[in-house]
Design an enzyme around this catalytic site. Structure first.
Site, PDB file in Angstrom:
ATOM      1  N   HIS A  78       0.827  -1.220   0.000  1.00  0.00           N
ATOM      2  CA  HIS A  78       0.000   0.000   0.000  1.00  0.00           C
ATOM      3  C   HIS A  78       0.858   1.266   0.000  1.00  0.00           C
ATOM      4  O   HIS A  78       0.383   2.325  -0.411  1.00  0.00           O
ATOM      5  CB  HIS A  78      -1.048  -0.028   1.116  1.00  0.00           C
ATOM      6  N   ASP A 124       0.272  -7.561   1.719  1.00  0.00           N
ATOM      7  CA  ASP A 124       0.665  -6.150   1.707  1.00  0.00           C
ATOM      8  C   ASP A 124       2.193  -6.043   1.763  1.00  0.00           C
ATOM      9  O   ASP A 124       2.763  -5.643   2.778  1.00  0.00           O
ATOM     10  CB  ASP A 124       0.000  -5.431   2.886  1.00  0.00           C
ATOM     11  N   GLN A 213       0.065   5.503  11.901  1.00  0.00           N
ATOM     12  CA  GLN A 213       0.109   6.032  10.543  1.00  0.00           C
ATOM     13  C   GLN A 213       1.478   6.647  10.251  1.00  0.00           C
ATOM     14  O   GLN A 213       2.013   7.383  11.087  1.00  0.00           O
ATOM     15  CB  GLN A 213      -0.981   7.073  10.368  1.00  0.00           C
ATOM     16  N   GLY A 214       2.036   6.322   9.114  1.00  0.00           N
ATOM     17  CA  GLY A 214       3.369   6.803   8.751  1.00  0.00           C
ATOM     18  C   GLY A 214       4.446   5.770   9.015  1.00  0.00           C
ATOM     19  O   GLY A 214       5.548   5.858   8.493  1.00  0.00           O
ATOM     20  N   ASP A 215       4.122   4.792   9.865  1.00  0.00           N
ATOM     21  CA  ASP A 215       5.060   3.688  10.119  1.00  0.00           C
ATOM     22  C   ASP A 215       4.894   2.567   9.103  1.00  0.00           C
ATOM     23  O   ASP A 215       5.765   1.685   8.993  1.00  0.00           O
ATOM     24  CB  ASP A 215       4.834   3.089  11.523  1.00  0.00           C
ATOM     25  N   SER A 216       3.784   2.570   8.378  1.00  0.00           N
ATOM     26  CA  SER A 216       3.496   1.529   7.399  1.00  0.00           C
ATOM     27  C   SER A 216       4.689   1.269   6.496  1.00  0.00           C
ATOM     28  O   SER A 216       5.393   2.198   6.098  1.00  0.00           O
ATOM     29  CB  SER A 216       2.343   1.960   6.495  1.00  0.00           C
TER      30      SER A 216
HETATM   31  C1  4AZ Z   1      -1.477   3.323   8.882  1.00  0.00           C
HETATM   32  O1  4AZ Z   1      -2.512   3.957   8.664  1.00  0.00           O
HETATM   33  C2  4AZ Z   1      -1.441   2.385  10.030  1.00  0.00           C
HETATM   34  N1  4AZ Z   1      -1.668   0.332  14.530  1.00  0.00           N
HETATM   35  C3  4AZ Z   1      -0.266   1.715  10.319  1.00  0.00           C
HETATM   36  C4  4AZ Z   1      -0.223   0.861  11.397  1.00  0.00           C
HETATM   37  C5  4AZ Z   1      -1.324   0.678  12.170  1.00  0.00           C
HETATM   38  C6  4AZ Z   1      -2.505   1.343  11.898  1.00  0.00           C
HETATM   39  C7  4AZ Z   1      -2.554   2.208  10.817  1.00  0.00           C
HETATM   40  C8  4AZ Z   1      -1.250  -0.254  13.333  1.00  0.00           C
HETATM   41  O2  4AZ Z   1      -0.477   3.458   8.159  1.00  0.00           O
END
Ligand code: 4AZ
Length: 258
Positions: A78, A124, A213-216
């Site tokens: 993603h 993913d 968010q942003g750690d993805s």
């Molecule tokens: C994100 O939106 C996201 N708590 C990444 C990790 C987690 C939730 C959302 C896990 O990128």
């Protein structure tokens, strides 16, 4: 209601409830295994040189990644599909996004897991082939022989430059947190679409420590072995809602350049 007033009320409610785990930026968490990714601490790229981040056409950090060979980065599908490859950059060797340490490399090729649709249905994972080499220590990619690393309760390290709290601000600097691997049955109870073949969960039952968010796209490692890619979850650090990660060992044979 002002943000400050809301924080005060939330903190007061948490105190009344006898447990403080609402992390406000700069605050220390007083419950759970870690003081305050969410619930983490500052980390160094010297200790985690394989931790890299992705930037968009405006040089904004939007995801993380893991250097697994000098010119190869594993990230989330993603993340890889969010920006056209000609505008995608990988920054390596830079702990503080405000600085100029390390290097920014372009992306020559993007491989996305063929069955990827969206994070909640699995697969993913993506591999970026860089336009040059990054001279940093790489992470080892977990394979089928590493099943022991996925045993429930195994402590893993998640790394990233993402938000410090749900809905909060992203970190300027690399953060890390320790989270236990969650058993498949519990994770299936948390999430209807949990698939133990392509995902794993990590986190505490009470929440408090998580990717956000942003750690993805960033790494979940045990030692220097990459076992997971930050993928999704219901919010961040909530009780009963562990972080969901791509199960890297299921893909090692398919990943190009590894
Ligand atoms: C994100 O939106 C996201 N708590 C990444 C990790 C987690 C939730 C959302 C896990 O990128």
């Amino acid at each position: 209601m002002s943000r400050t007033l809301r924080r005060v009320l939330v903190a007061a409610a948490a105190l009344l409830a006898g447990a403080v785990f609402v992390p406000a930026a700069g605050a220390q968490q007083t419950s759970g295994a870690q003081p305050y990714i969410v619930g983490g601490t500052n980390a160094s790229v010297a200790d985690h040189p394989y931790a890299v981040y992705l930037v968009d056409e405006r040089e904004n950090q939007f995801c993380g990644g893991t250097l697994v060979a000098a010119d190869t980065v594993v990230t989330a599908a993603h993340c890889a599909v969010a920006v056209h490859s000609s505008e995608l950059g990988v920054v390596a060797g830079r702990q503080d996004k405000r600085g100029t340490d390390g290097m920014r490399l372009g992306v020559r090729r993007v491989w996305v897991a063929p069955d990827y649709e969206d994070p909640t249905t699995g697969n993913d994972i993506a591999v970026l082939t860089l336009a040059g080499s990054a001279p940093y220590r790489t992470a080892r990619v977990a394979g089928p022989q590493d099943e022991a690393l996925y045993a429930p309760g195994t402590m893993a390290t998640v790394l990233g430059w993402g938000r410090l709290s749900e809905g909060g601000e992203k970190s300027d600097t690399l953060r890390s947190a320790q989270v236990p691997v969650v058993d498949d049955l519990s994770c299936g109870q948390s999430y209807d679409t949990y698939d133990p073949q392509t995902m794993l969960c990590a986190g505490y039952p009470e929440g408090g420590v998580d990717a956000c968010q942003g750690d993805s796209g960033g790494p979940l490692v045990v030692g220097d072995t990459l076992i997971g890619v930050v993928s999704w979850g219901d919010g961040c650090a909530q009780a009963g809602k562990p972080g969901v990660y791509t199960r890297v060992s299921s893909y090692v044979e398919d990943l190009p350049g590894i």
